[in-house]
Design a protein around this motif. Structure first.
Motif, PDB file in Angstrom:
ATOM      1  N   ALA A 246       6.714  17.937  -3.010  1.00 19.60           N
ATOM      2  CA  ALA A 246       5.400  18.195  -2.438  1.00 19.60           C
ATOM      3  C   ALA A 246       5.447  19.460  -1.583  1.00 19.60           C
ATOM      4  O   ALA A 246       6.488  19.865  -1.077  1.00 19.60           O
ATOM      5  N   GLU A 247       4.297  20.079  -1.410  1.00 21.10           N
ATOM      6  CA  GLU A 247       4.231  21.308  -0.627  1.00 21.10           C
ATOM      7  C   GLU A 247       4.436  20.985   0.858  1.00 21.10           C
ATOM      8  O   GLU A 247       3.744  20.124   1.406  1.00 21.10           O
ATOM      9  N   PHE A 293      13.469  23.081   4.873  1.00 21.59           N
ATOM     10  CA  PHE A 293      14.383  22.611   3.830  1.00 21.59           C
ATOM     11  C   PHE A 293      13.647  22.356   2.517  1.00 21.59           C
ATOM     12  O   PHE A 293      14.115  22.741   1.438  1.00 21.59           O
ATOM     13  N   TYR A 294      12.466  21.718   2.591  1.00 21.70           N
ATOM     14  CA  TYR A 294      11.724  21.460   1.358  1.00 21.70           C
ATOM     15  C   TYR A 294      11.150  22.747   0.788  1.00 21.70           C
ATOM     16  O   TYR A 294      10.973  22.860  -0.437  1.00 21.70           O
ATOM     17  N   SER A 295      10.865  23.734   1.635  1.00 28.49           N
ATOM     18  CA  SER A 295      10.476  25.053   1.115  1.00 28.49           C
ATOM     19  C   SER A 295      11.639  25.670   0.343  1.00 28.49           C
ATOM     20  O   SER A 295      11.447  26.307  -0.697  1.00 28.49           O
ATOM     21  N   TYR A 296      12.856  25.479   0.869  1.00 24.96           N
ATOM     22  CA  TYR A 296      14.041  25.973   0.162  1.00 24.96           C
ATOM     23  C   TYR A 296      14.191  25.287  -1.204  1.00 24.96           C
ATOM     24  O   TYR A 296      14.482  25.936  -2.210  1.00 24.96           O
ATOM     25  N   ARG A 298      11.944  24.227  -3.040  1.00 25.82           N
ATOM     26  CA  ARG A 298      10.910  24.765  -3.923  1.00 25.82           C
ATOM     27  C   ARG A 298      11.146  26.240  -4.251  1.00 25.82           C
ATOM     28  O   ARG A 298      10.340  26.849  -4.949  1.00 25.82           O
ATOM     29  N   GLY A 299      12.240  26.826  -3.721  1.00 26.74           N
ATOM     30  CA  GLY A 299      12.546  28.227  -3.987  1.00 26.74           C
ATOM     31  C   GLY A 299      11.633  29.188  -3.262  1.00 26.74           C
ATOM     32  O   GLY A 299      11.457  30.335  -3.691  1.00 26.74           O
ATOM     33  N   ASP A 300      11.049  28.759  -2.130  1.00 27.24           N
ATOM     34  CA  ASP A 300      10.096  29.562  -1.363  1.00 27.24           C
ATOM     35  C   ASP A 300      10.824  30.202  -0.191  1.00 27.24           C
ATOM     36  O   ASP A 300      10.997  29.589   0.869  1.00 27.24           O
ATOM     37  N   ALA A 301      11.258  31.458  -0.363  1.00 24.39           N
ATOM     38  CA  ALA A 301      12.044  32.137   0.668  1.00 24.39           C
ATOM     39  C   ALA A 301      11.227  32.383   1.933  1.00 24.39           C
ATOM     40  O   ALA A 301      11.744  32.275   3.051  1.00 24.39           O
ATOM     41  N   LYS A 306      10.217  31.285   7.614  1.00 25.95           N
ATOM     42  CA  LYS A 306       9.203  31.155   8.663  1.00 25.95           C
ATOM     43  C   LYS A 306       9.363  29.861   9.442  1.00 25.95           C
ATOM     44  O   LYS A 306       9.423  29.867  10.685  1.00 25.95           O
ATOM     45  N   PHE A 307       9.431  28.740   8.751  1.00 27.53           N
ATOM     46  CA  PHE A 307       9.530  27.462   9.456  1.00 27.53           C
ATOM     47  C   PHE A 307      10.877  27.322  10.161  1.00 27.53           C
ATOM     48  O   PHE A 307      10.960  26.707  11.223  1.00 27.53           O
ATOM     49  N   GLY A 308      11.935  27.891   9.582  1.00 29.06           N
ATOM     50  CA  GLY A 308      13.224  27.879  10.257  1.00 29.06           C
ATOM     51  C   GLY A 308      13.196  28.658  11.552  1.00 29.06           C
ATOM     52  O   GLY A 308      13.696  28.208  12.590  1.00 29.06           O
ATOM     53  N   VAL A 309      12.584  29.839  11.530  1.00 28.75           N
ATOM     54  CA  VAL A 309      12.475  30.672  12.739  1.00 28.75           C
ATOM     55  C   VAL A 309      11.611  29.986  13.787  1.00 28.75           C
ATOM     56  O   VAL A 309      11.959  29.950  14.975  1.00 28.75           O
TER      57      VAL A 309
END
Length: 871
Positions: A246-247, A293-296, A298-301, A306-309
């Motif tokens: 999921a997004e 992590f879930y963005s990762y 999904r391959g979304d750099a 952004k969320f990590g920062v």
């Protein structure tokens, strides 16, 4: 859990609802008991209640959120992880209240203080300090309540009751009468939650909705608006849809709502100590790491970074303010803060994120602009009068934008259209790439330099964590304990905690060297914070640093091997490891009491600048999949002859992105061969419908029982119209809404199939009376079908085994039996399509034959919408 089909997770919402039920019931019992006796729980009773809230409301819903994300449930994943953070924070508050009781009859101060008071003055109790967090979660709960009304009509009552219960829980901290109201509302949560859990449990067991409440929304999400023509999805970067997870954007925006809201309360002077605030922000920031992590996955750099920062920023800020209010006090620490430089690195990173978001929607740009303003206001060297109100205003702006972004991302994800306006792009993707290429040419004076190895998704975070730790480690002198103490969070959190997170996702991606590097550097920065910054607190000084001396020597030797390995990647990484060697020497000299401080400052500054460039280049290169900014070529490449020694593949294996590859597979299929091909779900075996012997071969290759029919794929619905099948208007409308995509429709078979191009394979596809037809949502396969005509398709796996999700799986399992495999990398799904029986659509509706990548509830929702429009 990688590769585990989403459909196998059944109904994780049962866990999430039960977590809310038990937590609400516990609070209900306590509220009624306090209202009757007039005595609030204290000591062990409060601690036990807090532990139960953390374990049941927190960890149980955390698991439900994990599974909901894997089941491609946008709303469930965001909601359960949000309420997991809420109950964990509320439970932790009760534990803190019991462990550190405060004076009774404490009231809120009048007015908005523009500065922090010294420790002990007008101090609020721990439970009252939680008001900021409760108010933030109230607004989010109302947003989740509204969004859930577009999915079903049980969760809106649960989430709405949660929002109202939180309102009266906040009021009850000051007025005891609100306890009874809160308890009554919590009984509503218990009742609705139990019903919802039972309904979903029965649905999971029977694979159909036995009890009403789910599968039908209160109102159609499409009523909120129509797709925006100028949305970023319409004019932005083209990318294959990823439906494995999921997004996570809504969850990340929720975290960016809660954290600044709590800070706004603090900076406006409503909260004088930040003990409870640090706990609440730490928990919600952990959820933001999960969204990264879930963005990762999904391959979304971009969103990974952004969320990590943002998570690192909220953690660093909260613990710095905690140290300030709990141990130092503002008057003593103000001068010490002038020597802290970590905020400049955050500002530079915020500007980079703003630049990279210029090709996204306007809302994303505004969010990043507000983050730039916030990081600017928090730089200690800028003498701004009234800095606290300015910070509070910046936090309020972040909160407002993030709350709207939460609503927009949830609704747009549920509707899979830009129903809530988010604005157009300021700059096109091609224009931004052109600008970055021009910058590369300006820096290198040539456009023809090798770019080195391609950037991976977590590389930018690796550089950011190291750069922030280095910038924060710069100390103007050795004699300021306050500055050292305040610098501990900004060195330890990104340098150690953040890099352990990077290490985890690097290991998940199978990059063995990539996980070793952040792990070793995490240990280095942890030791740095321990000795250099916290040494005076731990009584570590002259005469007892022998262990650190030995450790620094060991790290010097270890880093030499890391330098050698880095030289096979790119120049930037090599320079970073060389600078780390110099930092190790500085650390060694400090343990020997021979450190020249200016030398250390210069090395830390150079290290930080290198990391900033590495982060910017890695993010840009990974976002666009090109070497836009130079990372430098590797000095040497190990194992360059490995390809020459590899065994040749057992069949023809062309690449999907090459036209010659498509032509090769098309020629094989047209001659009666069986080939492995990618689809918009999992890999499949394909045979031309013109060659019945090829379809028979598919059965032998898979060991597939003859009674199991094979479906056909066509490239578009216009092909079906040209064949003129006897299809009702309702079925036409339904197919127009589900094609192209991961839903296959079973319809009545007839002679019209021969007009479609099935030809001699008529009797080999489908059953005697029906056939499943699908239009895939994958450009590569559509072009292939245009070259070959309709293809007989079945999943590329031995019968009874799991589906193939990568071309390597097809080659290794069935390659020796095939003539060719079209290589397209990892598939978009880990489970096959959803199959719908439409043969009696006009009489009794549709029937779900097999639930696959598209949930059955969503299919039924589409059908109900179509039926209401047609009939």
């Amino acid at each position: 859990m990688a590769g585990f089909a989403a459909v196998f997770y059944s109904e994780p919402a049962v866990l999430g609802l039960l977590g809310n039920v038990v937590s609400a019931f516990l609070l209900c019992l306590q509220n009624f008991a306090v209202a009757q006796s007039g005595l609030r729980p204290r000591g062990a009773e409060d601690i036990l209640a807090g532990v139960h809230l953390v374990l049941i409301g927190g960890f149980v819903q955390l698991l439900a959120g994990f599974l909901a994300f894997r089941k491609y449930d946008h709303l469930g994943g965001a909601a359960f992880l949000t309420f997991s953070a809420l109950w964990s924070s509320y439970g932790a508050t009760r534990i803190v209240s019991a462990a550190y009781p405060s004076p009774q009859n404490t009231t809120l101060p009048a007015g908005n203080g523009s500065h922090l008071l010294p420790l002990g003055a007008a101090q609020l109790s721990a439970s009252q300090s939680a008001v900021a967090g409760l108010v933030a979660y109230i607004s989010i709960s109302f947003v989740l309540c509204f969004c859930s009304a577009t999915v079903n009509y049980i969760m809106p009552f649960i989430f709405g009751a949660l929002a109202l219960a939180l309102v009266f829980e906040a009021v009850a901290l000051f007025c005891q009468w609100a306890l009874v109201v809160s308890g009554a509302i919590e009984l509503v949560i218990v009742t609705c939650g139990l019903y919802g859990a039972v309904a979903l449990l029965l649905k999971g067991i029977t694979q159909r909705y036995v009890l009403p409440g789910f599968g039908h929304p209160l109102f159609n999400v499409l009523l909120l608006g129509s797709a925006q023509k100028s949305s970023s999805k319409a004019i932005g970067e083209e990318k294959k849809k990823n439906t494995k997870y999921a997004e996570p954007m809504a969850l990340g925006n929720i975290c960016d709502t809660v954290s600044p809201f709590i800070f706004a309360f603090y900076f406006f002077g409503y909260v004088k100590t930040f003990c409870v605030g640090a706990v609440w922000i730490s928990i919600i920031s952990s959820c933001q790491l999960l969204s990264s992590f879930y963005s990762y996955l999904r391959g979304d750099a971009y969103h990974t970074t952004k969320f990590g920062v943002h998570s690192l920023y909220w953690l660093v800020m909260s613990w710095e303010e905690f140290i300030l209010t709990a141990f130092l006090g503002l008057p003593r620490a103000q001068e010490s803060r002038l020597g802290m430089f970590g905020g400049w690195f955050f500002l530079a990173t915020a500007c980079t994120l703003f630049l990279m978001s210029t090709h996204k929607d306007t809302l994303e740009m505004l969010q990043n602009a507000s983050f730039v303003i916030l990081t600017t206001a928090f730089i200690h060297q800028i003498p701004l009068p009234g800095a606290q109100p300015l910070l509070g205003t910046a936090c309020s702006l972040c909160t407002a934008l993030s709350l709207y972004a939460t609503f927009a991302s949830l609704i747009n994800s549920i509707g899979e259209k830009a129903l809530i306006p988010v604005g157009a792009q300021a700059v096109s993707s091609s224009a931004l790439q052109t600008a970055l290429v021009a910058l590369k040419a300006l820096l290198t004076s040539t456009k023809e330099l090798p770019g080195g190895t391609g950037a991976a998704v977590p590389d930018a975070l690796f550089y950011i964590c190291n750069g922030l730790a280095a910038a924060s480690a710069i100390q103007g002198g050795l004699g300021d304990p306050g500055r050292q103490q305040l610098s501990i969070p900004s060195v330890l959190i990104p340098g150690a905690v953040g890099q352990l997170y990077v290490c985890r996702i690097q290991a998940w991606g199978g990059r063995r060297f990539g996980s070793v590097l952040p792990f070793c550097y995490a240990a280095f920065w942890a030791a740095w914070a321990w000795l250099r910054l916290a040494g005076h607190l731990l009584n570590i000084g002259a005469g007892n640093t022998e262990g650190f001396t030995a450790g620094s020597v060991a790290f010097l030797v270890l880093n030499v091997f890391l330098i050698i390995l880095a030289s096979s990647f790119n120049v930037v990484l090599l320079c970073v490891t060389l600078a780390m060697e110099l930092l190790s020497i500085c650390f060694l000299l400090f343990t020997l009491e021979s450190l020249p401080l200016p030398f250390e400052t210069v090395v830390l500054s150079i290290f930080s600048i290198l990391c900033f460039y590495g982060a910017t280049a890695s993010l840009a290169n990974c976002m666009f999949g090109k070497d836009l900014l130079m990372m430098g070529p590797p000095l040497f490449t190990a194992g360059s002859s490995k390809k020459d020694t590899q065994d040749p593949p057992p069949c023809v294996c062309p690449q999907s992105h090459c036209t010659s590859g498509l032509r090769t597979i098309a020629e094989l299929l047209n001659t009666g061969a069986v080939c492995g091909v990618p689809t918009d779900t999992v890999y499949a075996l394909a045979a031309s419908c013109k060659h019945p012997q090829a379809i028979e071969k598919v059965y032998r290759i898979k060991d597939r029982p003859q009674e199991k029919p094979i479906c056909i794929f066509i490239s578009n619905l216009d092909q079906l119209r040209a064949a003129a099948p006897p299809i009702s208007p309702l079925l036409w409308e339904f197919m127009e809404n589900v094609y192209p995509g991961g839903i296959g429709c079973i319809i009545q078979k007839g002679e019209w199939l021969k007009k479609l191009g099935v030809g001699a394979g008529y009797s080999r596809v489908g059953t005697q009376d029906s056939i499943m037809i699908r239009v895939p949502d994958l450009t590569v396969l559509v072009h292939l079908i245009d070259m070959t005509g309709p293809l007989a398709i079945t999943s590329a796996n031995p019968s009874g085994e799991v589906d193939s999700t990568h071309h390597d799986m097809v080659i290794s399992r069935l390659g020796h039996k095939l003539e060719g495999v079209l290589c397209d990398g990892e598939s978009d799904e880990v489970v096959a399509s959803t199959v719908v029986n439409c043969t009696k659509i006009d009489e009794s509706g549709i029937t779900i034959v097999r639930e696959g990548c598209i949930p059955a509830g969503k299919v039924m929702q589409i059908f109900e919408r179509v039926k209401n429009r047609v009939l």
